[in-house]
Enzyme design. Structure first.
Site, PDB file in Angstrom:
ATOM      1  N   ASP A 181      34.144 -16.625  73.429  1.00 36.37           N
ATOM      2  CA  ASP A 181      34.317 -16.832  74.870  1.00 36.37           C
ATOM      3  C   ASP A 181      34.701 -18.287  75.159  1.00 36.37           C
ATOM      4  OD1 ASP A 181      34.469 -16.124  77.539  1.00 36.37           O
ATOM      5  OD2 ASP A 181      32.335 -16.441  77.922  1.00 36.37           O
ATOM      6  N   TYR A 189      24.050 -13.433  83.330  1.00 30.88           N
ATOM      7  CA  TYR A 189      23.071 -13.308  82.262  1.00 30.88           C
ATOM      8  C   TYR A 189      22.149 -14.511  82.131  1.00 30.88           C
ATOM      9  CZ  TYR A 189      26.100  -9.464  80.962  1.00 30.88           C
ATOM     10  OH  TYR A 189      26.828  -8.310  80.987  1.00 30.88           O
ATOM     11  N   ALA A 190      22.330 -15.507  82.958  1.00 35.12           N
ATOM     12  CA  ALA A 190      21.510 -16.708  82.802  1.00 35.12           C
ATOM     13  C   ALA A 190      21.472 -17.522  84.090  1.00 35.12           C
ATOM     14  CB  ALA A 190      22.059 -17.573  81.663  1.00 35.12           C
ATOM     15  N   ASP A 191      20.372 -18.223  84.258  1.00 37.08           N
ATOM     16  CA  ASP A 191      20.242 -19.260  85.276  1.00 37.08           C
ATOM     17  C   ASP A 191      19.944 -20.560  84.541  1.00 37.08           C
ATOM     18  OD1 ASP A 191      20.371 -17.840  87.908  1.00 37.08           O
ATOM     19  OD2 ASP A 191      18.703 -16.733  87.026  1.00 37.08           O
ATOM     20  N   LYS A 228      18.082 -23.380  80.118  1.00 38.79           N
ATOM     21  CA  LYS A 228      18.866 -22.166  80.335  1.00 38.79           C
ATOM     22  C   LYS A 228      17.971 -20.945  80.169  1.00 38.79           C
ATOM     23  CE  LYS A 228      23.143 -19.919  78.784  1.00 38.79           C
ATOM     24  NZ  LYS A 228      24.319 -20.042  77.894  1.00 38.79           N
ATOM     25  N   GLY A 257      23.005 -23.900  88.070  1.00 42.80           N
ATOM     26  CA  GLY A 257      24.034 -22.923  87.752  1.00 42.80           C
ATOM     27  C   GLY A 257      23.440 -21.542  87.632  1.00 42.80           C
ATOM     28  N   SER A 258      24.257 -20.528  87.894  1.00 36.83           N
ATOM     29  CA  SER A 258      23.781 -19.156  87.835  1.00 36.83           C
ATOM     30  C   SER A 258      24.904 -18.250  87.396  1.00 36.83           C
ATOM     31  CB  SER A 258      23.267 -18.715  89.216  1.00 36.83           C
ATOM     32  OG  SER A 258      22.799 -17.386  89.182  1.00 36.83           O
ATOM     33  N   GLY A 259      24.588 -17.294  86.541  1.00 34.26           N
ATOM     34  CA  GLY A 259      25.566 -16.334  86.069  1.00 34.26           C
ATOM     35  C   GLY A 259      24.945 -14.964  85.950  1.00 34.26           C
TER      36      GLY A 259
END
Length: 433
Positions: A142, A31-33, A49, A27-29
Site C-alpha cells: 500500500d 482500521y485505526a485511530d 496507533k 488521524g482516523s481511518g
C-alpha cells in the site's frame, strides 16, 4: 476477522495511560485511530496507533519488528497487544509530522515545482526504505505519498504496514548481519550532500534483493480520501494472497486483473506512480473505479497483451474486460512535460506491464540519474510543510473520484458513463473516443 467498531479504549487502559499522556487524536481511518502522545518517562512525543482490526494489527507489529533499525522505515518503540484481542492493539511509533503528499500539495499550492535535486533526494529515501522492506522479504502493498512520512529534518520513512505480507524468513546469518548493521543504517538517515555517493556505495554492497515474482503522523489506511480511492485491507487465509490490496491509483495491473500470485513487484509499480506524481504534482492514473483505472493506464502505456506481459491473458479477470485497441497511446513523456529525461526513464523502469521487467529498488539506487548534476539536495535543506499547512485537497474536491466499488460490478454503477462501456457475454467492453 471483521472490522470492529471504533473504540476510545486507549483512554481507559492503565497500561498505556501510566506510560503515555494522550494529547489528542490526530488521524482516523477505517482500521485505526492515531493519537499524539507524550512518553512520561522522558517527554518524548510519540504517535499511538490504535488498530481496530486484528489481522492488520498483527501484520503491522510483525513487519515493524522485522524492520527494526532499517533505513528509512518508521520505528516502532513498543506495542500493546493480547492474543484474545479483548482490546484493540496499540502500536507506539516515532512521531513524524508530515508526509510526501503534504510536500506535493504544498509545492502545487505555491505554484512552483519540485526541483530535480529535491526529487532525487526524496526518491533516494523512498528507494532506501522500500529496498529495506524487500531485503527483509516483505512487500508493503500500500505504497502511496500519504504513507511516506517525513520528520521535521527532512528524513522520509515508509509507514503503514497493515497490508504488508512476509514473503520469506531471514536466515540466522542474515538476521545477525541485519542487527550488526542497524546502527550504521540509522546513521544513514542523516545524510548531507557530500555523503550521498558514499551512502549509495554502502547500500550497493550490503543489500541483496531477491525477486519473488509469481497518516498524518498516522500511518492510517483508509482515511476518507483513501476510502474514495478504494484502499483495501481484505482478510487473507494463511499463506494466501488477495488482489484487493493497496489504493487504486497506485495499484499494479496484475492486481486490477485479480491476480493472487504476485510479489514485491506490485510495490515497484506503486513507486513509479509515486515518483511520477512527485515530479508532475498530479497523480498519474486517476481512475474512478478499477475498470476506469485500467482504462487510464492503457491510454498512457498502450494495450496490455501477452506480448508485453506474457501470461496476462491467464489473469482471473483478464477475459472479463475488453477494451478497444489503443492506436496512439499518450506515452509517459507527455505525462511528464518539461521534466529531465532521467526522471522519465526512472518512471519507465518501474511502470512496466510485465512485473519481471520492473527494476528492483536496489538496482535503481545505482542509476546514474542520482549521481549526475544536479546532485540530490541535502536532506536538512528540504522543505517540510506541516500537514495542516500544506493546502491539501479537501474531501469535497475528491467527489469525482469517489469509490463506487471494485471489479466487474463497477459497470452496474457507471453504465454508459464510463468511456463507452457495454456489457458482453464475457463481462463488458469499453471503447475510447
Amino acid at each position: 476477522m471483521s472490522n470492529r467498531t471504533r473504540s476510545w479504549s486507549i483512554h481507559g487502559r492503565p497500561e498505556i495511560t501510566t506510560r503515555y499522556e494522550i494529547l489528542g487524536r490526530v488521524g482516523s481511518g477505517s482500521y485505526a485511530d492515531v493519537y499524539r502522545g507524550r512518553r512520561l518517562s522522558d517527554s518524548l512525543t510519540v504517535a499511538l496507533k490504535e488498530i481496530h482490526d486484528q489481522q492488520s494489527a498483527v501484520r503491522e507489529i510483525e513487519a515493524l519488528r522485522s524492520l527494526h533499525g532499517a533505513p528509512n522505515v518508521i520505528e516502532m518503540l513498543e506495542y500493546f497487544y493480547d492474543d484474545d484481542f479483548e482490546d484493540d492493539a496499540v502500536v507506539v511509533l516515532e512521531f513524524l509530522p508530515s508526509d510526501l503528499e503534504a510536500v506535493i500539495s504544498n509545492v502545487k499550492r505555491r505554484g512552483s515545482a519540485i526541483t530535480p535535486g529535491e526529487a532525487k533526494s526524496w526518491m533516494l529515501q523512498v528507494l532506501s526504505g522500500v529496498n529495506a522492506c524487500h531485503q527483509a522479504g516483505l512487500m508493503h502493498r500500500d505504497l502511496k505519498p500519504s504513507n511516506l512520512l517525513i520528520s521535521t529534518g527532512g528524513v522520509l520513512k515508509v509507514a503503514d504496514f497493515g497490508q504488508s505480507r512476509v514473503l520469506q524468513d531471514l536466515s540466522f546469518e542474515e538476521a545477525t548481519l541485519k542487527e550488526a548493521n542497524s546502527e550504521k543504517d540509522k546513521a544513514s538517515n542523516q545524510l548531507t550532500e557530500a555523503d550521498y555517493l558514499k551512502e549509495l556505495e554502502f547500500i550497493r554492497e550490503k543489500s541483496k534483493f531477491e525477486d519473488n515474482t509469481s497518516c498524518l503522523d498516522t500511518s492510517c489506511t483508509g482515511d476518507s480520501k483513501d476510502e474514495q480511492l478504494g484502499s483495501y485491507t481484505e482478510e487473507e487465509p494463511t499463506g494466501a494472497l488477495t488482489s484487493c490490496v493497496g489504493t487504486r491509483w497506485y495499484r499494479a495491473p496484475e492486481l486490477l486483473y485479480g491476480s493472487c500470485s504476485y510479489g514485491p513487484e506490485v510495490d515497484l509499480w506503486a513507486l513509479g506512480c509515486i515518483f511520477a506524481e512527485m515530479v508532475s504534482l498530479v497523480p498519474l492514473f486517476r481512475g474512478v473505479s478499477d475498470i476506469d483505472q485500467i482504462a487510464k493506464i492503457i491510454t498512457v502505456l498502450g494495450d496490455l497483451n501477452d506480448e508485453n506481459f506474457s501470461g496476462c491473458s491467464n489473469l482471473p479477470d483478464f477475459n472479463k474486460i475488453c477494451y478497444s485497441k489503443i492506436e496512439n497511446p499518450t506515452g509517459l513523456e507527455a505525462c511528464l512535460p518539461n521534466r529531465p529525461i532521467g526522471e522519465v526513464n526512472i518512471v519507465k523502469r518501474l511502470l512496466c506491464y510485465n512485473p519481471a521487467n520492473r527494476v528492483p529498488a536496489i538496482e535503481l539506487l545505482k542509476d546514474r540519474y542520482f549521481i549526475e548534476e544536479p546532485l540530490p539536495v541535502a536532506i536538512d535543506q528540504l522543505t517540510v510543510p506541516a500537514r495542516d499547512e500544506a493546502g491539501k485537497i479537501s474531501d469535497g474536491e475528491w467527489d469525482e473520484f469517489r469509490d463506487v466499488g471494485s471489479g466487474p460490478d463497477d459497470i452496474d454503477e457507471f453504465g454508459s458513463n464510463l468511456m463507452g462501456v457495454t456489457k458482453t457475454e464475457k463481462g463488458f467492453c469499453t471503447s475510447f473516443s
